[in-house]
Design a protein around this motif. Structure first.
Motif, mmCIF file in Angstrom:
data_model
loop_
_atom_site.group_PDB
_atom_site.id
_atom_site.type_symbol
_atom_site.label_atom_id
_atom_site.label_comp_id
_atom_site.label_asym_id
_atom_site.label_seq_id
_atom_site.Cartn_x
_atom_site.Cartn_y
_atom_site.Cartn_z
ATOM 1 N N GLY A 119 0.799 -1.216 0.000
ATOM 2 C CA GLY A 119 0.000 0.000 0.000
ATOM 3 C C GLY A 119 0.832 1.266 0.000
ATOM 4 O O GLY A 119 0.333 2.352 -0.341
ATOM 5 N N ILE A 120 2.112 1.165 0.390
ATOM 6 C CA ILE A 120 2.970 2.351 0.405
ATOM 7 C C ILE A 120 3.153 2.890 -1.008
ATOM 8 O O ILE A 120 3.133 4.111 -1.233
ATOM 9 N N THR A 121 3.323 2.000 -1.978
ATOM 10 C CA THR A 121 3.520 2.442 -3.356
ATOM 11 C C THR A 121 2.286 3.159 -3.881
ATOM 12 O O THR A 121 2.383 4.216 -4.512
ATOM 13 N N LYS A 122 1.118 2.590 -3.624
ATOM 14 C CA LYS A 122 -0.109 3.255 -4.062
ATOM 15 C C LYS A 122 -0.249 4.613 -3.380
ATOM 16 O O LYS A 122 -0.663 5.602 -4.001
ATOM 17 N N LEU A 123 0.089 4.679 -2.108
ATOM 18 C CA LEU A 123 0.026 5.945 -1.379
ATOM 19 C C LEU A 123 0.921 6.982 -2.043
ATOM 20 O O LEU A 123 0.509 8.136 -2.251
ATOM 21 N N MET A 124 2.146 6.593 -2.384
ATOM 22 C CA MET A 124 3.071 7.547 -2.989
ATOM 23 C C MET A 124 2.586 7.991 -4.362
ATOM 24 O O MET A 124 2.736 9.158 -4.741
ATOM 25 N N MET A 125 1.992 7.094 -5.117
ATOM 26 C CA MET A 125 1.461 7.455 -6.427
ATOM 27 C C MET A 125 0.336 8.478 -6.278
ATOM 28 O O MET A 125 0.173 9.359 -7.123
ATOM 29 N N SER A 126 -0.436 8.364 -5.197
ATOM 30 C CA SER A 126 -1.569 9.256 -4.985
ATOM 31 C C SER A 126 -1.153 10.614 -4.432
ATOM 32 O O SER A 126 -1.749 11.642 -4.774
ATOM 33 N N GLU A 127 -0.131 10.621 -3.561
ATOM 34 C CA GLU A 127 0.149 11.824 -2.792
ATOM 35 C C GLU A 127 1.510 12.454 -3.072
ATOM 36 O O GLU A 127 1.859 13.470 -2.454
ATOM 37 N N ALA A 128 2.276 11.903 -3.996
ATOM 38 C CA ALA A 128 3.628 12.412 -4.239
ATOM 39 C C ALA A 128 3.643 13.887 -4.613
ATOM 40 O O ALA A 128 4.480 14.660 -4.137
ATOM 41 N N SER A 129 2.718 14.305 -5.457
ATOM 42 C CA SER A 129 2.714 15.697 -5.912
ATOM 43 C C SER A 129 2.415 16.685 -4.786
ATOM 44 O O SER A 129 2.805 17.857 -4.857
ATOM 45 N N ASN A 130 1.733 16.223 -3.740
ATOM 46 C CA ASN A 130 1.420 17.100 -2.611
ATOM 47 C C ASN A 130 2.534 17.139 -1.571
ATOM 48 O O ASN A 130 2.560 18.047 -0.728
ATOM 49 N N PHE A 131 3.434 16.151 -1.627
ATOM 50 C CA PHE A 131 4.526 16.078 -0.656
ATOM 51 C C PHE A 131 5.838 15.806 -1.405
ATOM 52 O O PHE A 131 6.377 14.701 -1.371
ATOM 53 N N PRO A 132 6.360 16.817 -2.100
ATOM 54 C CA PRO A 132 7.543 16.610 -2.954
ATOM 55 C C PRO A 132 8.777 16.131 -2.198
ATOM 56 O O PRO A 132 9.596 15.388 -2.752
ATOM 57 N N GLU A 133 8.917 16.529 -0.931
ATOM 58 C CA GLU A 133 10.080 16.076 -0.173
ATOM 59 C C GLU A 133 10.007 14.578 0.085
ATOM 60 O O GLU A 133 11.010 13.858 -0.025
ATOM 61 N N LEU A 134 8.803 14.093 0.417
ATOM 62 C CA LEU A 134 8.637 12.651 0.612
ATOM 63 C C LEU A 134 8.807 11.906 -0.708
ATOM 64 O O LEU A 134 9.352 10.796 -0.736
ATOM 65 N N ALA A 135 8.344 12.517 -1.800
ATOM 66 C CA ALA A 135 8.508 11.896 -3.120
ATOM 67 C C ALA A 135 9.990 11.751 -3.460
ATOM 68 O O ALA A 135 10.415 10.718 -3.981
ATOM 69 N N ALA A 136 10.778 12.784 -3.158
ATOM 70 C CA ALA A 136 12.224 12.721 -3.421
ATOM 71 C C ALA A 136 12.878 11.652 -2.556
ATOM 72 O O ALA A 136 13.764 10.909 -3.013
ATOM 73 N N PHE A 137 12.443 11.555 -1.303
ATOM 74 C CA PHE A 137 12.954 10.512 -0.407
ATOM 75 C C PHE A 137 12.634 9.121 -0.959
ATOM 76 O O PHE A 137 13.503 8.245 -1.008
ATOM 77 N N TYR A 138 11.392 8.922 -1.377
ATOM 78 C CA TYR A 138 10.969 7.623 -1.899
ATOM 79 C C TYR A 138 11.716 7.289 -3.193
ATOM 80 O O TYR A 138 12.101 6.134 -3.410
ATOM 81 N N GLN A 139 11.941 8.293 -4.024
ATOM 82 C CA GLN A 139 12.699 8.099 -5.260
ATOM 83 C C GLN A 139 14.103 7.576 -4.948
ATOM 84 O O GLN A 139 14.583 6.618 -5.568
ATOM 85 N N GLN A 140 14.736 8.203 -3.972
ATOM 86 C CA GLN A 140 16.112 7.841 -3.634
ATOM 87 C C GLN A 140 16.205 6.511 -2.905
ATOM 88 O O GLN A 140 17.113 5.714 -3.169
ATOM 89 N N GLU A 141 15.273 6.259 -1.992
ATOM 90 C CA GLU A 141 15.378 5.093 -1.113
ATOM 91 C C GLU A 141 14.760 3.820 -1.687
ATOM 92 O O GLU A 141 15.172 2.719 -1.308
#
Length: 230
Positions: A119-141
């Motif tokens: 469910g984490i992946t679906k969450l990031m797909m849904s909310e990445a644009s609203n939380f760019p710092e978390l999106a960058a973290f997820y991209q890297q990690e």
């Protein structure tokens, strides 16, 4: 005698408290994962996580300074922290690369896809644009190490003559696509699908592996309209 009993009781209580203290980070991460998957990142409140874990909000912040740090810890615990283990399996895998590809997809389903962590992946797909710092973290990690692992599998096949040379950067997404689909499906329509629409994930992945390895066309270039340029 009474003093001895009191001393032993106090020691047991203290030991229980110490075990409870050691378990708290894991309990908080488990509660946070459940709530993030259920409600999304934005809608999950720190006090809800603490309540589900059976501790106070203040206790939560003793271990995690903010909701953002809590989310990052959840990602590391369930996804990012496992790449060392997965790469070690790659290094010692004894079979062919087609066998490795099949093993990778099936083990991914058992260890991630069929768990709440999907469910984490679906969450990031849904909310990445609203939380760019978390999106960058997820991209890297997660995303970059995941791409690198798939790239290693494909390159192994090419180097051993088991796969034909391909556009590696796009081939990565061909392998990842069915995994992303299953995670999205599991945490959306899959959660409320009618019996007639139920998808068997393992059968689906098996077919995806066969399609990746052999395509849909009959064997041989003469039977492949793309090879003939038609």
């Amino acid at each position: 005698m009474i003093t001895k009993l009191l001393s032993e009781t106090c020691a047991k209580v203290q030991a229980k408290r110490e075990r409870r203290k050691e378990a708290r980070p894991g309990e908080l991460l488990a509660a946070a994962l459940e709530l993030f998957v259920e409600k999304g990142y934005a809608a999950t409140r720190s006090e809800e996580v603490a309540r589900r874990a059976g501790v106070s909000k203040g206790t939560l912040f003793l271990y995690f300074a903010s909701k953002e740090e809590l989310f990052k810890a959840v990602v590391r615990e369930n996804l990012a922290g496992r790449f060392a283990e997965w790469n070690a399996e790659f290094d010692t895998f004894p079979g062919s690369t087609p066998e490795m590809l099949r093993y990778a997809l099936m083990m991914w389903w058992q260890r991630v896809g069929n768990t709440p962590a999907a469910g984490i992946t679906k969450l990031m797909m849904s909310e990445a644009s609203n939380f760019p710092e978390l999106a960058a973290f997820y991209q890297q990690e997660v995303i970059e190490p995941g791409h690198e692992l798939v790239r290693r599998i494909l390159q192994r096949g090419v180097d051993r003559g088991e796969f034909r040379p391909v556009d590696m950067e796009h081939a990565i997404y061909v392998v990842l696509a069915p995994m992303i689909f299953l995670m999205s499906w599991k945490h959306s329509f899959g959660a409320c699908a009618s019996p007639s629409a139920i998808l068997d994930p393992e059968k689906y992945l098996e077919l995806q592996v066969q399609t990746l390895l052999y395509g849909l066309c009959p064997t041989g270039a003469a039977a492949n309209p793309l090879v003939n340029g038609k």
